[in-house]
Design a protein around this motif. Structure first.
Motif, PDB file in Angstrom:
ATOM      1  N   SER A 171      44.369  31.930  28.446  1.00 52.05           N
ATOM      2  CA  SER A 171      45.250  30.819  27.796  1.00 52.05           C
ATOM      3  C   SER A 171      46.226  29.950  28.604  1.00 52.05           C
ATOM      4  CB  SER A 171      45.976  31.339  26.560  1.00 52.05           C
ATOM      5  OG  SER A 171      46.891  32.108  26.788  1.00 52.05           O
ATOM      6  N   ASP A 172      46.679  30.771  29.523  1.00 51.45           N
ATOM      7  CA  ASP A 172      47.555  30.051  30.670  1.00 51.45           C
ATOM      8  C   ASP A 172      46.835  29.170  31.567  1.00 51.45           C
ATOM      9  OD1 ASP A 172      46.476  32.312  31.565  1.00 51.45           O
ATOM     10  OD2 ASP A 172      48.035  33.159  32.615  1.00 51.45           O
ATOM     11  N   PHE A 173      45.539  29.732  32.019  1.00 54.85           N
ATOM     12  CA  PHE A 173      44.864  28.761  32.844  1.00 54.85           C
ATOM     13  C   PHE A 173      44.466  27.603  31.816  1.00 54.85           C
ATOM     14  CE2 PHE A 173      44.787  32.588  35.399  1.00 54.85           C
ATOM     15  CZ  PHE A 173      44.870  32.074  36.682  1.00 54.85           C
ATOM     16  N   VAL A 174      43.868  27.761  30.812  1.00 57.73           N
ATOM     17  CA  VAL A 174      43.416  26.698  29.943  1.00 57.73           C
ATOM     18  C   VAL A 174      44.474  25.535  29.851  1.00 57.73           C
ATOM     19  CG1 VAL A 174      42.855  25.817  27.626  1.00 57.73           C
ATOM     20  CG2 VAL A 174      41.911  27.926  28.554  1.00 57.73           C
ATOM     21  N   ASP A 175      45.839  26.117  29.519  1.00 54.78           N
ATOM     22  CA  ASP A 175      47.021  24.958  29.487  1.00 54.78           C
ATOM     23  C   ASP A 175      47.080  24.417  30.818  1.00 54.78           C
ATOM     24  OD1 ASP A 175      47.270  25.850  26.877  1.00 54.78           O
ATOM     25  OD2 ASP A 175      48.948  27.382  27.326  1.00 54.78           O
ATOM     26  N   GLU A 183      46.630  33.606  46.056  1.00 56.46           N
ATOM     27  CA  GLU A 183      47.333  34.481  45.121  1.00 56.46           C
ATOM     28  C   GLU A 183      46.899  33.976  43.789  1.00 56.46           C
ATOM     29  OE1 GLU A 183      49.910  34.993  48.797  1.00 56.46           O
ATOM     30  OE2 GLU A 183      48.655  33.271  47.760  1.00 56.46           O
ATOM     31  N   GLU A 184      46.932  32.740  43.491  1.00 51.15           N
ATOM     32  CA  GLU A 184      46.320  32.353  42.015  1.00 51.15           C
ATOM     33  C   GLU A 184      44.867  32.728  41.987  1.00 51.15           C
ATOM     34  OE1 GLU A 184      46.766  28.527  39.305  1.00 51.15           O
ATOM     35  OE2 GLU A 184      47.026  28.189  41.477  1.00 51.15           O
ATOM     36  N   GLN A 185      44.030  32.524  43.034  1.00 47.91           N
ATOM     37  CA  GLN A 185      42.480  32.740  42.818  1.00 47.91           C
ATOM     38  C   GLN A 185      42.262  33.947  42.516  1.00 47.91           C
ATOM     39  OE1 GLN A 185      39.931  31.459  46.166  1.00 47.91           O
ATOM     40  NE2 GLN A 185      39.096  33.638  46.197  1.00 47.91           N
ATOM     41  N   TRP A 186      43.131  34.787  42.954  1.00 50.71           N
ATOM     42  CA  TRP A 186      42.910  36.205  42.700  1.00 50.71           C
ATOM     43  C   TRP A 186      43.444  36.738  41.338  1.00 50.71           C
ATOM     44  CZ3 TRP A 186      38.977  38.873  44.054  1.00 50.71           C
ATOM     45  CH2 TRP A 186      38.063  38.800  45.285  1.00 50.71           C
ATOM     46  N   ALA A 187      44.317  36.212  40.959  1.00 47.56           N
ATOM     47  CA  ALA A 187      44.898  36.356  39.495  1.00 47.56           C
ATOM     48  C   ALA A 187      43.986  36.008  38.697  1.00 47.56           C
ATOM     49  CB  ALA A 187      46.089  35.271  39.341  1.00 47.56           C
ATOM     50  N   TYR A 188      42.887  34.898  38.701  1.00 47.64           N
ATOM     51  CA  TYR A 188      42.201  34.550  38.123  1.00 47.64           C
ATOM     52  C   TYR A 188      40.971  35.510  38.021  1.00 47.64           C
ATOM     53  CZ  TYR A 188      38.816  31.760  35.159  1.00 47.64           C
ATOM     54  OH  TYR A 188      37.847  31.471  34.498  1.00 47.64           O
ATOM     55  N   ALA A 217      44.876  47.097  40.254  1.00 46.02           N
ATOM     56  CA  ALA A 217      46.194  46.836  40.569  1.00 46.02           C
ATOM     57  C   ALA A 217      46.662  45.402  40.827  1.00 46.02           C
ATOM     58  CB  ALA A 217      46.370  47.131  42.171  1.00 46.02           C
ATOM     59  N   MET A 218      45.740  44.371  41.059  1.00 49.66           N
ATOM     60  CA  MET A 218      45.913  42.916  40.678  1.00 49.66           C
ATOM     61  C   MET A 218      46.258  42.630  39.193  1.00 49.66           C
ATOM     62  SD  MET A 218      43.083  41.288  43.335  1.00 49.66           S
ATOM     63  CE  MET A 218      42.251  41.850  44.570  1.00 49.66           C
ATOM     64  N   TYR A 219      45.325  43.130  38.501  1.00 44.16           N
ATOM     65  CA  TYR A 219      45.327  42.784  37.015  1.00 44.16           C
ATOM     66  C   TYR A 219      46.763  43.181  36.450  1.00 44.16           C
ATOM     67  CZ  TYR A 219      44.219  42.908  31.948  1.00 44.16           C
ATOM     68  OH  TYR A 219      43.993  42.531  30.642  1.00 44.16           O
ATOM     69  N   ASP A 220      47.347  44.221  36.777  1.00 44.86           N
ATOM     70  CA  ASP A 220      48.490  44.912  36.382  1.00 44.86           C
ATOM     71  C   ASP A 220      49.859  44.320  36.913  1.00 44.86           C
ATOM     72  OD1 ASP A 220      47.231  46.774  34.676  1.00 44.86           O
ATOM     73  OD2 ASP A 220      47.383  48.346  36.122  1.00 44.86           O
ATOM     74  N   ALA A 221      49.679  43.409  38.201  1.00 45.16           N
ATOM     75  CA  ALA A 221      50.709  43.190  38.840  1.00 45.16           C
ATOM     76  C   ALA A 221      50.947  41.711  38.761  1.00 45.16           C
ATOM     77  CB  ALA A 221      50.865  43.692  40.468  1.00 45.16           C
ATOM     78  N   GLN A 222      50.018  40.870  38.492  1.00 49.49           N
ATOM     79  CA  GLN A 222      49.898  39.747  38.315  1.00 49.49           C
ATOM     80  C   GLN A 222      51.008  39.026  37.413  1.00 49.49           C
ATOM     81  OE1 GLN A 222      46.754  37.524  35.732  1.00 49.49           O
ATOM     82  NE2 GLN A 222      45.718  39.242  37.140  1.00 49.49           N
ATOM     83  N   LYS A 223      51.861  37.852  37.894  1.00 54.30           N
ATOM     84  CA  LYS A 223      52.631  37.212  37.213  1.00 54.30           C
ATOM     85  C   LYS A 223      52.743  35.679  37.091  1.00 54.30           C
ATOM     86  CE  LYS A 223      56.182  40.936  36.715  1.00 54.30           C
ATOM     87  NZ  LYS A 223      57.570  41.238  37.264  1.00 54.30           N
ATOM     88  N   ILE A 260      49.051  36.933  41.889  1.00 51.06           N
ATOM     89  CA  ILE A 260      49.171  38.294  42.438  1.00 51.06           C
ATOM     90  C   ILE A 260      49.962  38.329  43.468  1.00 51.06           C
ATOM     91  CG2 ILE A 260      46.920  38.938  41.524  1.00 51.06           C
ATOM     92  CD1 ILE A 260      46.041  38.905  44.466  1.00 51.06           C
ATOM     93  N   PRO A 261      50.753  39.393  43.771  1.00 51.64           N
ATOM     94  CA  PRO A 261      51.675  39.564  45.024  1.00 51.64           C
ATOM     95  C   PRO A 261      50.678  39.355  46.324  1.00 51.64           C
ATOM     96  CG  PRO A 261      52.141  41.153  43.495  1.00 51.64           C
ATOM     97  CD  PRO A 261      51.069  40.685  42.858  1.00 51.64           C
ATOM     98  N   SER A 262      50.979  38.747  47.246  1.00 56.14           N
ATOM     99  CA  SER A 262      50.221  38.380  48.700  1.00 56.14           C
ATOM    100  C   SER A 262      49.751  39.645  49.082  1.00 56.14           C
ATOM    101  CB  SER A 262      51.405  37.684  49.551  1.00 56.14           C
ATOM    102  OG  SER A 262      51.651  36.577  49.042  1.00 56.14           O
ATOM    103  N   GLU A 263      50.580  40.826  49.079  1.00 57.49           N
ATOM    104  CA  GLU A 263      49.927  42.141  49.674  1.00 57.49           C
ATOM    105  C   GLU A 263      48.834  42.803  48.990  1.00 57.49           C
ATOM    106  OE1 GLU A 263      53.742  43.230  46.942  1.00 57.49           O
ATOM    107  OE2 GLU A 263      53.008  41.789  48.394  1.00 57.49           O
ATOM    108  N   LEU A 264      48.488  42.194  47.869  1.00 55.42           N
ATOM    109  CA  LEU A 264      47.541  42.635  47.236  1.00 55.42           C
ATOM    110  C   LEU A 264      45.938  41.864  47.374  1.00 55.42           C
ATOM    111  CD1 LEU A 264      48.652  43.788  43.557  1.00 55.42           C
ATOM    112  CD2 LEU A 264      48.151  45.195  45.642  1.00 55.42           C
TER     113      LEU A 264
END
Length: 292
Positions: free
Chosen positions: A56-60, A79-84, A164-170, A174-178
């Motif tokens: 929903s956040d990407f849709v918005d 960071e945004e690409q890998w969050a998706y 790890a990416m799934y749990d840590a994304q905000k 995702i955090p750059s180190e991931l």
């Protein structure tokens, strides 16, 4: 060509379902060709409410209408690409399908001499209990990384990193180190999906291809017994991988039967019509009825 209606009448559906059940029971060997429609029937839909639930956040922000669109979007940062992508992979690879369609299929063929050719990349077959040595994933696997270059022909399991990416994304990052990087050249990793000429066909891919070829060779002649080419949810995007070869092999072997389950797209050539079973209905409902 012979074309089925977009939906079969109840009478035709019952007749064809009974015929398919008998054909499966009598088959000495079964080759399953599976496309996206099989996973769709299992509940792995890539648009609608399921898409909105997880994105929903990407849709918005971007107005995406389906997961595929979001996967090809040129994001400004890794960071945004890998969050998706981590969210995408998590729900389509590491979460179970909502409906037991693959499990019902396994129940039907587990005691048969079978092999599976699939363009699906969601790993549903192995999660349902199918023997991985009887599977040929031609288009890749959501569960594998490869070098984006690629600098070498090797793939890497990604479950630990994806979780790890799934749990840590905000805030859709995702955090750059991931961010995953190639262990050889240091460039960003990418998914092992056949989207362009960078797709890596690793040792496992070639071994699976050889096993599939050997299976076909061992069941080529009519004297080798009754064979069923069972096509499930294969559309028109890549007919040269499953659909056309299945038609040709059925035509060449008078002991072969071709069955196509595909809601609204079940067709067969006139040349094999007497040995074809076309069912225009939801795959999961038909398999459940046959399995019962």
């Amino acid at each position: 060509m012979i074309f089925g209606n977009r939906t079969d009448s109840a009478e035709i559906l019952a007749q064809n379902s009974a015929r398919l059940k008998n054909t499966i029971a009598e088959a000495d060997s079964i080759i399953i060709g599976a496309g996206a429609g099989l996973s769709t029937s299992a509940g792995f839909t890539y648009s609608g409410e399921r898409f909105k639930k997880y994105f929903s956040d990407f849709v918005d922000r971007y107005g995406f209408t389906d997961m595929y669109s979001g996967g090809f979007y040129p994001y400004e940062s890794l960071e945004e690409q890998w969050a998706y992508w981590s969210r995408y992979i998590m729900i389509n690879r590491y979460m179970n399908a909502p409906k037991p369609v693959y499990e019902n299929l396994f129940s039907l063929v587990k005691d048969k001499d079978y092999f599976i050719l699939t363009t699906n990349v969601d790993h549903c077959f192995q999660k349902a209990g199918f023997d991985k040595t009887r599977l040929y994933y031609t288009q890749g696997d959501y569960g594998l990384f490869q070098c984006s270059e690629p600098c070498h022909q090797k793939t890497y399991d990604n479950e630990t990193q994806i979780r790890a990416m799934y749990d840590a994304q905000k805030d859709m990052r995702i955090p750059s180190e991931l961010i995953p990087h190639c262990p050889i050249c240091g460039k960003p990793m990418s998914m092992n999906l056949r989207a362009d000429d960078t797709f890596v066909q690793d040792d496992g891919w070639y071994k699976a291809a050889k096993r599939y070829e050997a299976f076909l060779d061992s069941h080529k002649a009519a004297e080798d017994g009754k064979i069923l080419f069972l096509e499930l949810g294969v559309g028109g995007n890549t007919p040269g991988i499953i659909k056309y070869p299945f038609w040709q092999m059925t035509y060449a072997n008078h002991n072969a039967t071709y069955a196509c389950l595909n809601f609204g797209e079940s067709v067969a050539p006139e040349e094999i019509a007497p040995r074809a079973i076309c069912i225009n209905a939801d795959i999961g409902e038909i398999l459940e009825e046959i399995e019962k």
